[in-house]
Motif scaffolding. Structure first.
Motif, PDB file in Angstrom:
ATOM      1  N   TRP A  36       0.787  -1.182   0.000  1.00 55.29           N
ATOM      2  CA  TRP A  36       0.001  -0.082  -0.053  1.00 55.29           C
ATOM      3  C   TRP A  36       0.948   1.305  -0.100  1.00 55.29           C
ATOM      4  O   TRP A  36       0.502   2.349  -0.471  1.00 55.29           O
ATOM      5  CB  TRP A  36      -0.963  -0.005   1.135  1.00 55.29           C
ATOM      6  CG  TRP A  36      -1.879   1.405   1.396  1.00 55.29           C
ATOM      7  CD1 TRP A  36      -1.723   2.262   2.396  1.00 55.29           C
ATOM      8  CD2 TRP A  36      -2.784   1.716   0.318  1.00 55.29           C
ATOM      9  NE1 TRP A  36      -2.574   3.335   2.149  1.00 55.29           N
ATOM     10  CE2 TRP A  36      -3.331   2.911   0.655  1.00 55.29           C
ATOM     11  CE3 TRP A  36      -3.317   1.439  -0.806  1.00 55.29           C
ATOM     12  CZ2 TRP A  36      -4.194   3.584   0.223  1.00 55.29           C
ATOM     13  CZ3 TRP A  36      -4.245   1.885  -1.578  1.00 55.29           C
ATOM     14  CH2 TRP A  36      -4.814   2.935  -1.056  1.00 55.29           C
ATOM     15  N   GLU A  40       0.620   4.547  -2.264  1.00 53.13           N
ATOM     16  CA  GLU A  40       0.515   6.002  -1.855  1.00 53.13           C
ATOM     17  C   GLU A  40       1.779   6.751  -2.405  1.00 53.13           C
ATOM     18  O   GLU A  40       1.428   8.100  -2.622  1.00 53.13           O
ATOM     19  CB  GLU A  40       0.566   5.886  -0.136  1.00 53.13           C
ATOM     20  CG  GLU A  40      -0.348   5.377   0.370  1.00 53.13           C
ATOM     21  CD  GLU A  40      -0.266   5.085   1.956  1.00 53.13           C
ATOM     22  OE1 GLU A  40      -1.133   5.630   2.817  1.00 53.13           O
ATOM     23  OE2 GLU A  40       0.926   4.953   2.617  1.00 53.13           O
ATOM     24  N   PRO A  50      -5.965   9.600  -6.118  1.00 52.50           N
ATOM     25  CA  PRO A  50      -6.572   8.836  -4.876  1.00 52.50           C
ATOM     26  C   PRO A  50      -7.469   7.868  -5.285  1.00 52.50           C
ATOM     27  O   PRO A  50      -7.413   6.662  -4.732  1.00 52.50           O
ATOM     28  CB  PRO A  50      -6.850   9.914  -3.825  1.00 52.50           C
ATOM     29  CG  PRO A  50      -5.927  11.059  -4.009  1.00 52.50           C
ATOM     30  CD  PRO A  50      -5.852  11.154  -5.508  1.00 52.50           C
ATOM     31  N   THR A  51      -8.202   8.413  -6.077  1.00 56.51           N
ATOM     32  CA  THR A  51      -9.402   7.472  -6.255  1.00 56.51           C
ATOM     33  C   THR A  51      -9.005   6.158  -7.026  1.00 56.51           C
ATOM     34  O   THR A  51      -9.389   5.081  -7.116  1.00 56.51           O
ATOM     35  CB  THR A  51     -10.711   8.140  -6.947  1.00 56.51           C
ATOM     36  OG1 THR A  51     -10.188   8.706  -8.251  1.00 56.51           O
ATOM     37  CG2 THR A  51     -11.328   9.074  -6.026  1.00 56.51           C
ATOM     38  N   GLN A  52      -8.085   6.441  -7.948  1.00 59.05           N
ATOM     39  CA  GLN A  52      -7.524   5.256  -8.777  1.00 59.05           C
ATOM     40  C   GLN A  52      -6.693   4.531  -8.249  1.00 59.05           C
ATOM     41  O   GLN A  52      -6.793   3.240  -8.120  1.00 59.05           O
ATOM     42  CB  GLN A  52      -6.456   5.992  -9.971  1.00 59.05           C
ATOM     43  CG  GLN A  52      -7.200   6.630 -10.999  1.00 59.05           C
ATOM     44  CD  GLN A  52      -6.187   7.606 -12.042  1.00 59.05           C
ATOM     45  OE1 GLN A  52      -5.404   7.887 -11.373  1.00 59.05           O
ATOM     46  NE2 GLN A  52      -6.362   7.233 -13.048  1.00 59.05           N
ATOM     47  N   ALA A  53      -6.053   5.040  -6.927  1.00 60.85           N
ATOM     48  CA  ALA A  53      -5.347   4.275  -5.986  1.00 60.85           C
ATOM     49  C   ALA A  53      -6.078   3.173  -5.129  1.00 60.85           C
ATOM     50  O   ALA A  53      -5.670   1.929  -5.326  1.00 60.85           O
ATOM     51  CB  ALA A  53      -4.288   4.907  -5.107  1.00 60.85           C
ATOM     52  N   HIS A  54      -7.206   3.740  -4.812  1.00 57.93           N
ATOM     53  CA  HIS A  54      -8.088   2.664  -4.071  1.00 57.93           C
ATOM     54  C   HIS A  54      -8.720   1.884  -4.949  1.00 57.93           C
ATOM     55  O   HIS A  54      -8.992   0.740  -4.633  1.00 57.93           O
ATOM     56  CB  HIS A  54      -9.046   3.739  -3.144  1.00 57.93           C
ATOM     57  CG  HIS A  54      -8.632   4.496  -2.049  1.00 57.93           C
ATOM     58  ND1 HIS A  54      -8.573   3.978  -0.833  1.00 57.93           N
ATOM     59  CD2 HIS A  54      -7.993   5.731  -2.166  1.00 57.93           C
ATOM     60  CE1 HIS A  54      -8.241   4.949  -0.088  1.00 57.93           C
ATOM     61  NE2 HIS A  54      -7.785   5.861  -0.707  1.00 57.93           N
ATOM     62  N   ALA A  55      -9.037   2.153  -6.172  1.00 57.23           N
ATOM     63  CA  ALA A  55      -9.528   1.235  -7.130  1.00 57.23           C
ATOM     64  C   ALA A  55      -8.833   0.024  -7.455  1.00 57.23           C
ATOM     65  O   ALA A  55      -9.079  -1.080  -7.556  1.00 57.23           O
ATOM     66  CB  ALA A  55     -10.246   2.008  -8.454  1.00 57.23           C
ATOM     67  N   TRP A  57      -6.035  -0.809  -5.880  1.00 54.53           N
ATOM     68  CA  TRP A  57      -5.668  -1.518  -4.345  1.00 54.53           C
ATOM     69  C   TRP A  57      -6.855  -2.687  -4.200  1.00 54.53           C
ATOM     70  O   TRP A  57      -6.728  -3.851  -3.858  1.00 54.53           O
ATOM     71  CB  TRP A  57      -5.507  -0.730  -3.387  1.00 54.53           C
ATOM     72  CG  TRP A  57      -5.000  -1.798  -2.202  1.00 54.53           C
ATOM     73  CD1 TRP A  57      -5.773  -2.172  -1.059  1.00 54.53           C
ATOM     74  CD2 TRP A  57      -3.543  -2.134  -1.990  1.00 54.53           C
ATOM     75  NE1 TRP A  57      -4.731  -2.829  -0.285  1.00 54.53           N
ATOM     76  CE2 TRP A  57      -3.479  -2.905  -0.943  1.00 54.53           C
ATOM     77  CE3 TRP A  57      -2.680  -2.076  -2.629  1.00 54.53           C
ATOM     78  CZ2 TRP A  57      -2.263  -3.508  -0.464  1.00 54.53           C
ATOM     79  CZ3 TRP A  57      -1.325  -2.775  -2.640  1.00 54.53           C
ATOM     80  CH2 TRP A  57      -1.162  -3.509  -1.509  1.00 54.53           C
ATOM     81  N   ALA A  58      -8.279  -2.063  -4.169  1.00 55.16           N
ATOM     82  CA  ALA A  58      -9.132  -2.992  -3.975  1.00 55.16           C
ATOM     83  C   ALA A  58      -9.493  -4.095  -5.208  1.00 55.16           C
ATOM     84  O   ALA A  58      -9.693  -5.441  -4.706  1.00 55.16           O
ATOM     85  CB  ALA A  58     -10.801  -2.165  -3.991  1.00 55.16           C
TER      86      ALA A  58
END
Length: 66
Positions: A36, A40, A50-55, A57-58
């Motif tokens: 993670w 980051e 950030p939204t791409q990072a969360h998508a 990672w999910a």
């Protein structure tokens, strides 16, 4: 030492490192392990938002994900 780039220096003798060509990193056989904190860091460097990072990672961390 190279005057144009202080991070460049002359290496003498044999190296134990295998030569890697830039295109080699895009071969399907190349695998990397990310944490993670790496995602980051990509956000901090502006590579992704950030939204791409969360998508990402999910998707990567989902059970059964390759």
């Amino acid at each position: 030492m190279e005057k144009d780039n202080p991070d460049t220096f002359v290496m003498e003798g044999q190296s134990e490192w295998e030569v890697t060509h830039v295109d080699d990193v895009f071969l399907p056989s190349v695998q990397v392990q990310l944490g993670w904190s790496d995602v980051e860091a990509a956000v901090a460097q502006g590579a992704i938002v950030p939204t791409q990072a969360h998508a990402l990672w999910a998707t990567w961390a989902a059970p059964g994900s390759p």
